[in-house]
Motif scaffolding. Structure first.
Motif, PDB file in Angstrom:
ATOM      1  N   MET A 163       0.877  -1.560  -0.298  1.00 48.81           N
ATOM      2  CA  MET A 163      -0.028  -0.249  -0.054  1.00 48.81           C
ATOM      3  C   MET A 163       0.536   1.284  -0.201  1.00 48.81           C
ATOM      4  N   PRO A 164       0.320   2.184  -0.350  1.00 48.99           N
ATOM      5  CA  PRO A 164       0.656   3.589  -0.933  1.00 48.99           C
ATOM      6  C   PRO A 164       1.865   4.342   0.758  1.00 48.99           C
ATOM      7  N   ALA A 165       3.034   4.449   0.894  1.00 49.19           N
ATOM      8  CA  ALA A 165       2.951   4.985   2.713  1.00 49.19           C
ATOM      9  C   ALA A 165       4.024   6.042   2.323  1.00 49.19           C
ATOM     10  N   ALA A 166       4.260   7.019   2.902  1.00 50.20           N
ATOM     11  CA  ALA A 166       5.342   8.133   2.638  1.00 50.20           C
ATOM     12  C   ALA A 166       5.053   8.870   4.175  1.00 50.20           C
ATOM     13  N   ARG A 167       6.378  10.266   4.488  1.00 46.23           N
ATOM     14  CA  ARG A 167       7.007  10.280   5.523  1.00 46.23           C
ATOM     15  C   ARG A 167       5.457  11.222   5.808  1.00 46.23           C
ATOM     16  N   HIS A 168       4.907  11.468   5.702  1.00 45.71           N
ATOM     17  CA  HIS A 168       3.153  12.389   5.864  1.00 45.71           C
ATOM     18  C   HIS A 168       2.159  11.218   4.924  1.00 45.71           C
ATOM     19  N   HIS A 169       1.118  11.701   5.570  1.00 44.97           N
ATOM     20  CA  HIS A 169      -0.630  11.337   5.151  1.00 44.97           C
ATOM     21  C   HIS A 169      -0.609   9.782   4.888  1.00 44.97           C
ATOM     22  N   ASP A 170       0.092   9.010   5.909  1.00 39.46           N
ATOM     23  CA  ASP A 170       0.164   7.820   6.143  1.00 39.46           C
ATOM     24  C   ASP A 170      -0.821   6.868   6.617  1.00 39.46           C
ATOM     25  N   GLY A 171      -1.886   7.691   6.707  1.00 43.48           N
ATOM     26  CA  GLY A 171      -3.154   6.739   7.381  1.00 43.48           C
ATOM     27  C   GLY A 171      -2.902   5.791   8.339  1.00 43.48           C
ATOM     28  N   GLY A 172      -3.537   4.129   7.987  1.00 43.20           N
ATOM     29  CA  GLY A 172      -2.868   3.708   9.103  1.00 43.20           C
ATOM     30  C   GLY A 172      -3.987   2.286  10.222  1.00 43.20           C
ATOM     31  N   ARG A 173      -4.791   3.203  10.047  1.00 40.10           N
ATOM     32  CA  ARG A 173      -6.330   2.548  11.313  1.00 40.10           C
ATOM     33  C   ARG A 173      -6.466   1.352  10.673  1.00 40.10           C
ATOM     34  N   LEU A 174      -6.955   0.632  11.603  1.00 36.35           N
ATOM     35  CA  LEU A 174      -7.297  -1.352  11.530  1.00 36.35           C
ATOM     36  C   LEU A 174      -8.687  -0.766  12.344  1.00 36.35           C
ATOM     37  N   ALA A 175      -9.976  -1.444  11.486  1.00 43.21           N
ATOM     38  CA  ALA A 175     -10.849  -2.068  12.708  1.00 43.21           C
ATOM     39  C   ALA A 175     -11.191  -2.693  11.857  1.00 43.21           C
ATOM     40  N   PHE A 176     -12.717  -3.706  12.300  1.00 47.69           N
ATOM     41  CA  PHE A 176     -13.524  -4.820  12.237  1.00 47.69           C
ATOM     42  C   PHE A 176     -14.529  -3.762  12.576  1.00 47.69           C
ATOM     43  N   GLY A 177     -15.372  -4.468  10.966  1.00 46.71           N
ATOM     44  CA  GLY A 177     -16.724  -3.630  10.817  1.00 46.71           C
ATOM     45  C   GLY A 177     -17.233  -4.809  11.771  1.00 46.71           C
TER      46      GLY A 177
END
Length: 356
Positions: A145-159
């Motif tokens: 998945m796209p990665a960077a030093r900024h705007h890196d997202g990162g949350r996981l959750a089960f619905g």
């Protein structure tokens, strides 16, 4: 809604010991004018953490991920920590590193991290009990998945549907947020094994929604409505109701735009009073941890244009918030991340009972 059962009972003991030592859109979006409340006083569960990013519970035992050290720590009953494991191959830098965690119905641990070739989600079997948890070998659920030093997202959750949801930032590739062939600027939906569910909105694609800049909070209310928080650029941070296949506008629009083809947020705030990261739902209220805004924001799902700011400025930057099995809110500070002003106990995990 409070959770009950053996896991809840176990964590109730742990916490007590530590403390002793998708439906339709909501109402017209608000510019984020909020009331303020000091709220009940939180108590420290753990202190002295190094850039904590996420907290989850495995079999009732709390685990914390540290972004830069790539360590997963168990919080013990006496308020100390023990290392459960180190996620191998993590390349921290800026906002990247060891980020979100989630736990499935079989108490398997899912971990989001930045590697040399991009962001990935790995799954670990967890063995042992409280005080002796250990990680098995990782299985990659999704990688590259796209990665960077900024705007890196990162949350996981089960619905509530049992599916795994993953937030991916635009990684500085803002135009790709509108490109359905790219995973940048998206919320993904996968089976626990990493397959694409047959009922996803785009054929053979993990993309659930798109047009996001940097989503970092996910939660569902008791009706199954899905919500996400999102960091804006310079003007508006957002709270969105997420619908399958929805386009949330970035980078064409930011905040409420009223333009056909884009879904507007149900509430928006200026970045200096928000920068919303983790989010959870408890008893009809969304609780949002804010970084730059340094507050825990409470938004009633019955009135998505309203909010109450709790503890503004009292604990510094807040990265994550979750509900413990005993029904208390746990929230995580982020003052050692290079952008805050650490106090003598930082970083901390705090616990508070917000029920009447």
């Amino acid at each position: 809604m409070r959770r009950t059962g053996p896991a809840a009972a176990l964590v109730a003991v742990v916490v007590a010991t530590v403390l002793a030592a998708c439906t339709g859109p909501g109402p017209t979006p608000s510019p984020g004018v909020a009331t303020r409340s000091s709220g009940p006083a939180p108590r420290t569960v753990a202190s002295g953490l190094d850039v904590p990013w996420s907290v989850v519970f495995v079999g009732g035992t709390p685990l914390v991920a540290e972004r830069d050290s790539a360590r997963i720590l168990e919080l013990t009953a006496d308020g100390s920590t023990r290392e459960v494991g180190v996620v191998e191959g993590v390349r921290p830098g800026g906002e990247a590193g060891l980020l979100g965690m989630a736990v499935d119905g079989r108490d398997r641990l899912y971990v989001y991290s930045t590697a040399e070739d991009g962001n990935r989600v790995q799954r670990y079997d967890v063995s042992g009990g409280a005080g002796a948890l250990a990680l098995g070998e990782p299985t990659t659920v999704i990688g590259g998945m796209p990665a960077a030093r900024h705007h890196d997202g990162g949350r996981l959750a089960f619905g509530p549907d049992g599916m795994l949801y993953v937030t991916v930032g635009d990684a500085g590739r803002r135009e790709q947020a509108q490109d359905l062939e790219s995973l940048a600027g998206k919320i993904l939906r996968l089976t626990p094994d990493g397959d694409v569910p047959a009922d996803n909105p785009f054929r053979a694609s993990p993309v659930w929604s798109y047009g996001h800049r940097n989503p970092q909070g996910l939660a569902w209310d008791d009706r199954g409505t899905m919500y996400a928080t999102e960091f804006g650029q310079d003007t508006w941070d957002e709270l969105n109701v997420i619908t399958p296949g929805g386009n949330y506008g970035w980078p064409v629009v930011e905040g409420v735009a009223g333009r056909d083809g884009f879904t507007d947020p149900v509430q928006q705030w200026t970045p200096d009073e928000a920068s919303p990261s983790g989010m959870t739902h408890l008893d009809g209220t969304l609780y949002i941890a804010n970084l730059r805004g340094s507050r825990l924001r409470a938004v009633p799902v019955a009135d998505l244009g309203a909010s109450t700011d709790r503890y503004p400025g009292e604990y510094g930057r807040l990265r994550d918030v979750t509900v413990a099995p005993d029904g208390r809110l746990w929230f995580v500070t982020s003052n050692t991340d290079g952008r805050g002003t650490p106090g003598p106990q930082d970083d901390r995990v705090l616990s508070v009972d917000v029920t009447p």
